[in-house]
Design an enzyme around this catalytic site. Sequence first.
Site, PDB file in Angstrom:
ATOM      1  N   GLY A  75      -2.615   7.749   6.862  1.00 33.60           N
ATOM      2  CA  GLY A  75      -3.461   7.344   6.122  1.00 33.60           C
ATOM      3  C   GLY A  75      -3.294   7.278   4.539  1.00 33.60           C
ATOM      4  O   GLY A  75      -1.997   7.280   4.179  1.00 33.60           O
ATOM      5  N   CYS A 131       2.164   4.797   9.277  1.00 34.41           N
ATOM      6  CA  CYS A 131       2.860   5.759   9.841  1.00 34.41           C
ATOM      7  C   CYS A 131       2.400   6.312  11.169  1.00 34.41           C
ATOM      8  O   CYS A 131       1.322   5.751  11.581  1.00 34.41           O
ATOM      9  CB  CYS A 131       2.653   7.032   8.958  1.00 34.41           C
ATOM     10  SG  CYS A 131       3.122   6.991   7.126  1.00 34.41           S
ATOM     11  N   CYS A 182      -4.930  -2.954   0.669  1.00 37.58           N
ATOM     12  CA  CYS A 182      -5.466  -2.056   1.396  1.00 37.58           C
ATOM     13  C   CYS A 182      -5.016  -0.584   0.636  1.00 37.58           C
ATOM     14  O   CYS A 182      -4.103  -0.417   0.308  1.00 37.58           O
ATOM     15  CB  CYS A 182      -4.710  -1.967   2.722  1.00 37.58           C
ATOM     16  SG  CYS A 182      -5.217  -0.602   3.719  1.00 37.58           S
TER      17      CYS A 182
END
Length: 481
Positions: free
Chosen positions: A118, A16, A399
Amino acid sequence: MRARQLDHRDGPRDECGVFGVYAPGRDVAKFAYYGLYALQHRGQESAGIASADLGGYIITQRALGLVSQVFAEHDLRALAGDLAVGHTRYSTTGGNEWENSQPVHRNDLRELALAHNGNLINAVELHSELVAQGVHFRATTDSEIMAALLATYPATSLEDAIAACIPRLRGAYSTVVMARDKVCAFRDPQGIRPLVLGRIDEDAWVVASETCALDIIGATYVRDVRPGEMVVLDERGVTSRQVVSGEREAFCLFEYIYFARPDSRMNGQLLQRSRGRMGELLAREAPAPGADLVVPVPDSGIPAARGFANASGLPMDDGFVKNRYVQRTFIQPGNELRQHGLRLKFNPLPEVIGGKSLVVVDDSIVRGNTTRQLVKMLRDAGAREVHFRITAPPIRNPCHYGVDMSSREEMVAHERTIAEVCEHIGADSVAYLSLEGVYEAINGEQASHCDACFSGRYPLEGTEGHLGKFALENQLPMIKA
């Protein structure tokens, strides 16, 4: 159930981009629009802008699609104000639905709009706590959880609420949030995702995910927002509060390799240059004797391919022409076109590659499906040999900090040797840049970075228990959109 859109990118999917501006008397909506336009590479699923006149109500517009699709001139006129925040999204928690687009706008104890890059690894726990307190949700994102925490916290100011709530957040979060009279920006104590501060003129300030968003609006880079720091943009200018200190820094190594734009600067490094250096070191670690030509996989492989060619003394040429107008939102091809697959985006040039032994340079291989198709396309176009060179180590771990990277089982390097990867994709050879080579290329150290997707060493305890992108949908089905 919505059909999955065709995605030609085999590498990690983008994350993002966030943007915030405090500029009384200026056209903040256009600042935000162009800032998001510069950050479009960080997410193509949705975009949004929230703005306000000083002391006025916050107006928010957001929709699925690219920045240029979401906003027309009349939309930006309606968003006129003195301060604004913006967001461009690729979903990493919560699916690609309108309800999950950002900025998140809430009006509980205080009115605010929040944009976040995040991923929180304790989102489910925080959501359960807030629901028990009677807080209502409309979406399934960790960003709305953050917004709800800040909007309902009984503090006298937004910045006091942020300072109180940061210690409760676990994961990666580079966040911008606006009230009616200020823009605040804060970063997780590990500094996993990037966030920079810039200045437009004497009393106008901006924060953004990358420096390329400052360049496009004529802002001057001032510094990075520090891990664990909160900066406040308001009538006083810029004030800072170090909310958390002393934690191990863990900046994402993949920002250097792929995510960020090559014209951005991170930790003092121009990424175009760092990626060229990765190609040079890859040529040193894994030369391809007898090769005739270096071919990049456009666009992300171009700087590294140039570095490989310079270091090896081989010529470089475009073996593919890329259609840059193919986006993740285009119409799905019918069955009669599916067999052509990747040609919607890449078309090989037989006149360039025919009869040659090629060194094909790319930034990463995750699932291997696209890479296998590229190898076949090159062979069908007449390539004599195809040697893949990758400017990242093998990716073997997902991730959990804001990037959608597939599960371990989907990763081509999971429980495979490099020779087995080579056989799987059909190349004549495959070689990866070592982790040490990546750190050498960026003049960085492992102690201050996160390289968990390569090494499996996650900087935050409890990360591997994270439930993934659809954690809230799976654990809390009653709040599905």
